[in-house]
Scaffold this motif. Structure first.
Motif, PDB file in Angstrom:
ATOM      1  N   GLU A  72       1.151  -1.458   0.069  1.00 44.09           N
ATOM      2  CA  GLU A  72       0.167  -0.030  -0.232  1.00 44.09           C
ATOM      3  C   GLU A  72       0.882   1.004   0.384  1.00 44.09           C
ATOM      4  O   GLU A  72       0.827   2.334  -0.916  1.00 44.09           O
ATOM      5  CB  GLU A  72      -0.981  -0.076   1.407  1.00 44.09           C
ATOM      6  CG  GLU A  72      -2.108   1.127   1.312  1.00 44.09           C
ATOM      7  CD  GLU A  72      -3.185   0.889   0.226  1.00 44.09           C
ATOM      8  OE1 GLU A  72      -3.743   2.035  -0.241  1.00 44.09           O
ATOM      9  OE2 GLU A  72      -2.155  -0.008  -0.642  1.00 44.09           O
ATOM     10  N   LEU A  73       1.663   1.690   1.270  1.00 43.04           N
ATOM     11  CA  LEU A  73       2.779   2.235   0.653  1.00 43.04           C
ATOM     12  C   LEU A  73       3.253   2.415  -0.839  1.00 43.04           C
ATOM     13  O   LEU A  73       3.604   3.505  -1.139  1.00 43.04           O
ATOM     14  CB  LEU A  73       3.662   1.924   2.063  1.00 43.04           C
ATOM     15  CG  LEU A  73       4.984   3.443   2.008  1.00 43.04           C
ATOM     16  CD1 LEU A  73       4.840   4.272   2.681  1.00 43.04           C
ATOM     17  CD2 LEU A  73       5.933   2.586   2.571  1.00 43.04           C
ATOM     18  N   VAL A  74       3.854   1.397  -0.974  1.00 50.26           N
ATOM     19  CA  VAL A  74       4.760   2.251  -2.793  1.00 50.26           C
ATOM     20  C   VAL A  74       3.402   2.158  -3.764  1.00 50.26           C
ATOM     21  O   VAL A  74       3.917   2.945  -4.584  1.00 50.26           O
ATOM     22  CB  VAL A  74       4.972  -0.093  -3.128  1.00 50.26           C
ATOM     23  CG1 VAL A  74       5.872   0.284  -4.437  1.00 50.26           C
ATOM     24  CG2 VAL A  74       6.391  -0.278  -2.027  1.00 50.26           C
ATOM     25  N   ARG A  75       2.188   1.579  -3.214  1.00 47.47           N
ATOM     26  CA  ARG A  75       1.308   2.201  -4.629  1.00 47.47           C
ATOM     27  C   ARG A  75       0.918   3.644  -4.386  1.00 47.47           C
ATOM     28  O   ARG A  75       0.249   4.227  -4.893  1.00 47.47           O
ATOM     29  CB  ARG A  75      -0.072   1.576  -4.254  1.00 47.47           C
ATOM     30  CG  ARG A  75      -1.146   1.289  -5.012  1.00 47.47           C
ATOM     31  CD  ARG A  75      -2.756   0.706  -4.129  1.00 47.47           C
ATOM     32  NE  ARG A  75      -3.195   1.830  -3.264  1.00 47.47           N
ATOM     33  CZ  ARG A  75      -3.718   2.294  -3.261  1.00 47.47           C
ATOM     34  NH1 ARG A  75      -3.763   2.903  -4.427  1.00 47.47           N
ATOM     35  NH2 ARG A  75      -4.595   2.676  -2.650  1.00 47.47           N
ATOM     36  N   LYS A  76       0.858   4.228  -2.890  1.00 52.02           N
ATOM     37  CA  LYS A  76       0.621   5.377  -2.853  1.00 52.02           C
ATOM     38  C   LYS A  76       1.496   6.683  -3.358  1.00 52.02           C
ATOM     39  O   LYS A  76       1.232   8.188  -3.378  1.00 52.02           O
ATOM     40  CB  LYS A  76       0.008   5.475  -1.121  1.00 52.02           C
ATOM     41  CG  LYS A  76      -1.021   5.212  -0.733  1.00 52.02           C
ATOM     42  CD  LYS A  76      -1.427   5.081   0.629  1.00 52.02           C
ATOM     43  CE  LYS A  76      -2.996   5.062   0.416  1.00 52.02           C
ATOM     44  NZ  LYS A  76      -3.095   5.363   2.635  1.00 52.02           N
ATOM     45  N   ARG A  77       2.967   5.550  -3.017  1.00 51.17           N
ATOM     46  CA  ARG A  77       3.979   6.419  -3.031  1.00 51.17           C
ATOM     47  C   ARG A  77       4.782   6.512  -4.527  1.00 51.17           C
ATOM     48  O   ARG A  77       5.337   7.891  -4.645  1.00 51.17           O
ATOM     49  CB  ARG A  77       5.128   6.674  -1.791  1.00 51.17           C
ATOM     50  CG  ARG A  77       4.535   7.247  -0.592  1.00 51.17           C
ATOM     51  CD  ARG A  77       3.816   9.151  -0.538  1.00 51.17           C
ATOM     52  NE  ARG A  77       3.059   9.311   1.257  1.00 51.17           N
ATOM     53  CZ  ARG A  77       3.175  10.124   1.066  1.00 51.17           C
ATOM     54  NH1 ARG A  77       3.108  11.202   0.144  1.00 51.17           N
ATOM     55  NH2 ARG A  77       2.106  10.517   2.373  1.00 51.17           N
ATOM     56  N   LEU A  83       2.887  -0.597 -10.222  1.00 53.35           N
ATOM     57  CA  LEU A  83       3.071  -1.269 -11.433  1.00 53.35           C
ATOM     58  C   LEU A  83       3.787  -2.664 -12.543  1.00 53.35           C
ATOM     59  O   LEU A  83       3.280  -3.381 -12.496  1.00 53.35           O
ATOM     60  CB  LEU A  83       2.699  -0.532 -12.628  1.00 53.35           C
ATOM     61  CG  LEU A  83       0.958   0.397 -12.111  1.00 53.35           C
ATOM     62  CD1 LEU A  83       0.948   1.028 -12.951  1.00 53.35           C
ATOM     63  CD2 LEU A  83       0.121  -0.428 -12.115  1.00 53.35           C
ATOM     64  N   CYS A  84       5.026  -2.017 -12.090  1.00 58.20           N
ATOM     65  CA  CYS A  84       6.375  -2.481 -12.376  1.00 58.20           C
ATOM     66  C   CYS A  84       6.456  -4.208 -11.388  1.00 58.20           C
ATOM     67  O   CYS A  84       6.907  -5.227 -12.320  1.00 58.20           O
ATOM     68  CB  CYS A  84       7.490  -1.855 -12.646  1.00 58.20           C
ATOM     69  SG  CYS A  84       7.835  -0.804 -13.343  1.00 58.20           S
ATOM     70  N   SER A  85       6.249  -3.781 -10.157  1.00 59.91           N
ATOM     71  CA  SER A  85       6.582  -4.688  -9.448  1.00 59.91           C
ATOM     72  C   SER A  85       5.374  -6.178  -9.355  1.00 59.91           C
ATOM     73  O   SER A  85       5.699  -7.013  -9.220  1.00 59.91           O
ATOM     74  CB  SER A  85       6.397  -4.102  -7.088  1.00 59.91           C
ATOM     75  OG  SER A  85       7.843  -3.375  -7.297  1.00 59.91           O
ATOM     76  N   LEU A  86       4.281  -5.458 -10.054  1.00 59.95           N
ATOM     77  CA  LEU A  86       3.323  -6.565  -9.736  1.00 59.95           C
ATOM     78  C   LEU A  86       3.685  -7.447 -10.937  1.00 59.95           C
ATOM     79  O   LEU A  86       3.172  -8.884 -11.223  1.00 59.95           O
ATOM     80  CB  LEU A  86       1.865  -5.610  -9.888  1.00 59.95           C
ATOM     81  CG  LEU A  86       1.389  -4.792  -9.226  1.00 59.95           C
ATOM     82  CD1 LEU A  86       0.162  -3.935  -8.929  1.00 59.95           C
ATOM     83  CD2 LEU A  86       0.489  -5.803  -8.379  1.00 59.95           C
ATOM     84  N   ARG A  93       9.172 -11.281  -5.805  1.00 61.98           N
ATOM     85  CA  ARG A  93       7.521  -9.940  -6.854  1.00 61.98           C
ATOM     86  C   ARG A  93       7.620  -9.148  -4.418  1.00 61.98           C
ATOM     87  O   ARG A  93       7.828  -7.800  -3.948  1.00 61.98           O
ATOM     88  CB  ARG A  93       6.307  -9.913  -6.293  1.00 61.98           C
ATOM     89  CG  ARG A  93       5.025  -8.691  -6.942  1.00 61.98           C
ATOM     90  CD  ARG A  93       3.863  -9.686  -7.209  1.00 61.98           C
ATOM     91  NE  ARG A  93       4.427 -10.147  -8.368  1.00 61.98           N
ATOM     92  CZ  ARG A  93       3.454 -11.659  -8.763  1.00 61.98           C
ATOM     93  NH1 ARG A  93       1.873 -11.880  -7.873  1.00 61.98           N
ATOM     94  NH2 ARG A  93       3.473 -12.342  -9.743  1.00 61.98           N
ATOM     95  N   SER A  94       7.589 -10.111  -3.244  1.00 67.61           N
ATOM     96  CA  SER A  94       7.289  -9.932  -2.317  1.00 67.61           C
ATOM     97  C   SER A  94       8.642  -9.031  -1.723  1.00 67.61           C
ATOM     98  O   SER A  94       8.406  -7.821  -1.554  1.00 67.61           O
ATOM     99  CB  SER A  94       7.608 -10.694  -1.357  1.00 67.61           C
ATOM    100  OG  SER A  94       5.699 -11.369  -1.648  1.00 67.61           O
ATOM    101  N   SER A  95       9.949  -9.595  -2.188  1.00 64.02           N
ATOM    102  CA  SER A  95      11.187  -9.130  -1.710  1.00 64.02           C
ATOM    103  C   SER A  95      11.382  -7.656  -2.739  1.00 64.02           C
ATOM    104  O   SER A  95      11.868  -6.346  -1.801  1.00 64.02           O
ATOM    105  CB  SER A  95      12.487  -9.627  -2.360  1.00 64.02           C
ATOM    106  OG  SER A  95      12.257 -10.822  -1.730  1.00 64.02           O
ATOM    107  N   VAL A  96      10.237  -7.075  -3.649  1.00 61.33           N
ATOM    108  CA  VAL A  96      10.379  -6.024  -3.980  1.00 61.33           C
ATOM    109  C   VAL A  96       9.961  -5.013  -3.814  1.00 61.33           C
ATOM    110  O   VAL A  96      10.557  -3.616  -3.784  1.00 61.33           O
ATOM    111  CB  VAL A  96      10.737  -6.010  -5.857  1.00 61.33           C
ATOM    112  CG1 VAL A  96      10.792  -4.854  -6.684  1.00 61.33           C
ATOM    113  CG2 VAL A  96      11.914  -6.919  -6.863  1.00 61.33           C
ATOM    114  N   PHE A  97       8.294  -5.803  -3.151  1.00 58.66           N
ATOM    115  CA  PHE A  97       7.928  -4.848  -2.867  1.00 58.66           C
ATOM    116  C   PHE A  97       8.605  -4.207  -1.348  1.00 58.66           C
ATOM    117  O   PHE A  97       8.210  -2.713  -1.252  1.00 58.66           O
ATOM    118  CB  PHE A  97       6.210  -5.170  -2.733  1.00 58.66           C
ATOM    119  CG  PHE A  97       5.496  -4.983  -3.232  1.00 58.66           C
ATOM    120  CD1 PHE A  97       4.536  -3.652  -3.767  1.00 58.66           C
ATOM    121  CD2 PHE A  97       5.115  -5.800  -4.562  1.00 58.66           C
ATOM    122  CE1 PHE A  97       4.355  -3.340  -5.012  1.00 58.66           C
ATOM    123  CE2 PHE A  97       4.159  -6.045  -4.992  1.00 58.66           C
ATOM    124  CZ  PHE A  97       3.838  -4.757  -5.323  1.00 58.66           C
ATOM    125  N   ALA A  98       9.534  -4.982  -0.421  1.00 56.06           N
ATOM    126  CA  ALA A  98       9.570  -4.723   0.579  1.00 56.06           C
ATOM    127  C   ALA A  98      11.429  -3.627   0.194  1.00 56.06           C
ATOM    128  O   ALA A  98      11.362  -2.691   1.082  1.00 56.06           O
ATOM    129  CB  ALA A  98      10.211  -5.938   1.641  1.00 56.06           C
TER     130      ALA A  98
END
Length: 342
Positions: A72-77, A83-86, A93-98
């Motif tokens: 959610e933090l990445v989606r907002k900021r 989008l690229c991470s999805l 994927r989880s690691s890149v979101f972190a």
């Protein structure tokens, strides 16, 4: 005008600016012709794709609260990064979101504090958090916990995380870049470092992939500097390279007052051209880069989109169209991913 840089009026001027203003690739119409609505490089594709995010997310397991917080933090900021991470493989994927959430946490410190001392305290929290994470003792903070899990999963290199922290700390000084090389160094230590870590989550260890990541990260940093110029100008600050501003006899006041003179557009043109050069250079040796690395470089789609838009408005950095989200971006990213291109 296209991306090819004009020959400088004097050789001395070109020498002062250095590689930031060297001759570049040329596409589109010549710089001198100013025709509205020019056709530049063709877009990747068209059409909206809200289902892209759903399709990508459907393959992931049920997420915990900490992972959802990061997403959610990445989606907002960092919506484009979201989008690229999805579109990354499920195992990374989880690691890149972190990683992206970690980058967001650091990036927003500068604008969220009024005193440098407080900013330094927050930077120090993250420096200590990374040290503790590598000692298997992460702080009870959602981004830090997810970063710890990512490091355990993929054995991520500590050096790149520290480079991001150190560079963000230097950036708290709130001073402009003296030249394009300083801006590129900042981008290398932040955006490129993030890409090196993304490659590690993909299991890619390749010199050509690293070379591409370096150039794409620099282009990302330059484009970020351009995109943030109207925001910073509204607060009485300008962070564009001073050597290019001086070359065109443009003052910070010209940007703060939103002047639309040709010399102001020339500054933006030169800075944007350097970003374009980095993207094209990264693509020039695409055949040498492992296909496995391509998902890390999907951000080139959004870079290409911004550079195309700013060219269409004749390098008017304050044009309203530059601040609108591209509704076709999800589909463009999906197709680029499907074609295994960057």
């Amino acid at each position: 005008r296209g991306w090819g840089l004009r020959k400088m009026a004097a050789a001395g001027a070109a020498a002062r600016v250095g590689r930031g203003l060297r001759s570049a690739l040329c596409y589109g119409q010549p710089r001198g012709s100013r025709v509205g609505g020019r056709l530049l490089c063709p877009g990747s594709c068209g059409g909206g794709a809200p289902a892209v995010a759903v399709a990508a997310a459907s393959s992931r397991p049920a997420t915990g609260e900490e992972e959802r917080y990061c997403i959610e933090l990445v989606r907002k900021r960092d919506y484009e990064g979201f989008l690229c991470s999805l579109l990354l493989p499920a195992e990374s994927r989880s690691s890149v979101f972190a990683l992206r959430a970690f980058n967001v946490e650091l990036a927003q410190i500068k604008d969220s504090v009024t005193q440098k001392t407080i900013g330094l305290m927050r930077i120090e929290f993250w420096r200590k958090a990374v040290e503790d994470i590598y000692h298997d003792n992460p702080p009870q903070q959602p981004v830090a916990r997810e970063l710890w899990k990512a490091i355990k999963r993929q054995n991520l290199t500590k050096k790149w995380l520290m480079k991001i922290i150190d560079e963000r700390e230097k950036n708290l000084d709130d001073r402009g870049y003296r030249n394009i090389s300083e801006l590129e160094a900042y981008a290398e230590n932040t955006q490129s470092s993030l890409l090196y870590l993304t490659l590690e989550t993909l299991g890619v260890k390749d010199i050509h992939a690293d070379h591409a990541a370096s150039h794409i990260g620099k282009a990302q940093g330059i484009v970020t500097c351009l995109r943030s110029t109207p925001y910073h100008a509204s607060r009485g600050k300008v962070f564009l390279p001073l050597d290019i501003c001086m070359l065109h006899n443009v003052s910070q006041e010209d940007f703060i007052r939103h002047k639309q003179e040709q010399k102001v557009k020339d500054v933006i043109y030169d800075v944007a051209s350097q970003a374009h050069i980095h993207v094209e250079h990264a693509r020039s040796f695409r055949k040498k880069v492992p296909v496995k690395a391509f998902p890390a470089f999907l951000c080139t789609v959004s870079l290409e989109d911004y550079l195309s838009k700013i060219q269409k408005v004749d390098f008017n950095i304050f044009h309203p169209s530059l601040h609108r989200k591209n509704p076709l971006l999800p589909l463009q990213l999906y197709i680029r991913s499907w074609k295994k291109m960057y």
